[in-house]
Each structure stands twice: as C-alpha cells, then as structure tokens.
Scaffold this motif. Structure first.
Motif, PDB file in Angstrom:
ATOM      1  N   MET A 110      14.795   5.648   4.754  1.00 21.51           N
ATOM      2  CA  MET A 110      14.861   4.991   3.427  1.00 21.51           C
ATOM      3  C   MET A 110      13.464   5.280   4.100  1.00 21.51           C
ATOM      4  O   MET A 110      12.057   3.498   4.312  1.00 21.51           O
ATOM      5  CB  MET A 110      14.808   5.054   2.567  1.00 21.51           C
ATOM      6  N   LYS A 111      11.781   6.063   3.405  1.00 20.28           N
ATOM      7  CA  LYS A 111      10.402   5.442   3.915  1.00 20.28           C
ATOM      8  C   LYS A 111      10.296   4.806   2.331  1.00 20.28           C
ATOM      9  O   LYS A 111      10.883   4.779   1.406  1.00 20.28           O
ATOM     10  CB  LYS A 111       9.171   6.770   3.223  1.00 20.28           C
ATOM     11  N   LYS A 112       9.289   3.904   2.848  1.00 17.06           N
ATOM     12  CA  LYS A 112       8.258   2.674   2.072  1.00 17.06           C
ATOM     13  C   LYS A 112       7.753   3.587   1.110  1.00 17.06           C
ATOM     14  O   LYS A 112       6.373   3.307   2.070  1.00 17.06           O
ATOM     15  CB  LYS A 112       8.501   1.519   2.055  1.00 17.06           C
ATOM     16  N   GLN A 128       7.081  13.510  -3.071  1.00 17.80           N
ATOM     17  CA  GLN A 128       8.759  14.096  -2.358  1.00 17.80           C
ATOM     18  C   GLN A 128       8.637  15.450  -1.732  1.00 17.80           C
ATOM     19  O   GLN A 128       9.406  15.528  -0.963  1.00 17.80           O
ATOM     20  CB  GLN A 128      10.063  14.383  -3.259  1.00 17.80           C
TER      21      GLN A 128
END
Length: 241
Positions: free
Chosen positions: A1-3, A113
């Motif tokens: 997951m990218k922050k 998104q």
C-alpha cells in the motif's frame, strides 16, 4: 500500500490579504473549512508553514486540531514539501494551498484513487494544467520520486517557491501527464481567497448558501444560478508565477 499525504502550504504574510487563512467566517477561521473538507478525502493532511514568528498562530491551529505540520524556509517551499514527505515517509504527495477553503475532498479523493491505480511513479495528475474547474479546487498529485528529483535539480527561485514547475514543465523529459477535467468548463469562476473581494464571496457562500457542505458540482451550479455572486470577484486577476 502506498502512503498518500495531502500537504497544504500556508502562511500568514500574504501580500494582498495578510492573515487571510485565519480570518473568520461564521465563527470559524478560513483554514477550518479547508481542513474539514479535505479530511473527507480519507487521506492524512499535513500543513507546511514557515519558520517565521508570524506563522506561530498556524502552528497553534495545527496543534489544536491535532494536525501534523512542518516548518521551513518561507521562499523555498519545495524544501518544505520535501521535508514533510521525508518525515512522514509519503509515497504519494497531493499538493493543495490553504487559500482554497471550498476544495472538494471527495473529488480530490477520487483523483488520488485514479493516481494510485495507475501505479506509475513518473505520473503527474492534476486539474490545473488543463483547467476546467474554478480556481479554488486546484490539486496536483505526484510521487515522492518526482518530488525528490525536483528538490535535487530545481535551481530557479520560482521553481523552489512554487514547488512543481520543475515537474509540470517536464524538465527531466520523463514525466507522464494525466488531467482531471469536467465535462463543462467552469474555469472562469474563482473560489480561492487572495483579495478582500474573494473573501467576501466565500463569506456569502458559506454564511448565506451553506457552501461548506456542498460538492464541487453543487458549488458550480450555485454560481451558475447567481451571477451577482460571481460578479463580486470577477475582476480579480490571479497572480502570475
């Protein structure tokens, strides 16, 4: 997951309307509406302010609202963004400005998104290069990789003061672009605050038309229906970089 982190630049020493981000509307400072609406995006928000004593009230606001913030050089905003991205280990940076109190957090969240789905560290996604939204809904989304590259190579004072010119002018020759557009152009409208006339429009929209709870499309529809509101700041020219 990218922050993902939204970094909003703020300072009290605006040349045309000093202290504007803490000027009150309906009992709350302008910055309150900016923060509240961005938090609907679901992403973490950080303030990038200056070392100047004049920005101590912004630090106090951040602490009172449990917002993370960084402080840095007034004229090297690029370094402030880079510092924030490093301190909070951000992979994706969303750049916004605190003089946009009606920025639509849900619209911004949808754009983030889209950016994350693209999974492209060389992508710059924004609604500012091909403008169809009113000023005041501006956002830019880019990777930590592009930010670090700009921080290392951008040398012009304007590059460092305005954060993204090195990126969106594609000085590296390796940036890819995607644009967020509306089906109908509303770029003639102005919902950012840089002058007293801008502030008066936002005041009326919030106090008399419930603008703080309206989406971007609803706000644009409201302006379509009220040319007398649009006229309040139609003559104001955006400052040039």
């Amino acid at each position: 997951m990218k922050k993902v982190g939204i970094i909003s630049q703020a300072r009290m020493t605006s040349t045309r309307l000093p202290g504007k981000v803490l000027m009150p509307i309906a009992g709350q400072p302008l910055l309150h509406y900016h923060v509240e609406r961005l938090q609907t995006s679901g992403f973490s928000l950080y303030l990038a302010i200056t070392f100047n004593d004049t920005d101590d009230p912004l630090a106090a606001f951040a602490e009172a609202h449990q917002l993370a913030y960084v402080r840095g050089d007034e004229h090297d905003l690029l370094s402030r963004y880079t510092l924030c991205a490093r301190e909070h280990e951000l992979d994706v940076i969303v750049r916004v400005t605190s003089d946009c109190p009606l920025l639509d957090g849900e619209l911004l969240g949808q754009a983030v998104q889209e950016y994350v789905r693209a999974d492209d560290a060389r992508l710059y996604l924004s609604n500012v290069l091909e403008r169809t939204f009113p000023r005041g809904f501006d956002f830019e989304i880019f990777s930590r990789e592009l930010l670090e590259e700009a921080a290392e190579h951008a040398t012009l004072a304007s590059d460092r003061e305005h954060v993204t010119p090195y990126i969106h002018q594609n000085r590296s020759g390796r940036v890819r672009f995607r644009h967020v557009r509306r089906p109908h152009d509303a770029s003639a409208y102005r919902l950012t605050v840089d002058t007293a006339e801008d502030f008066e429009l936002i005041r009326q929209l919030i106090e008399e038309h419930g603008a703080a709870t309206l989406s971007a499309d609803q706000l644009i529809a409201l302006l379509d229906q009220h040319p007398e509101l649009v006229a309040l700041n139609a003559h104001v020219e955006q400052k040039k970089i």
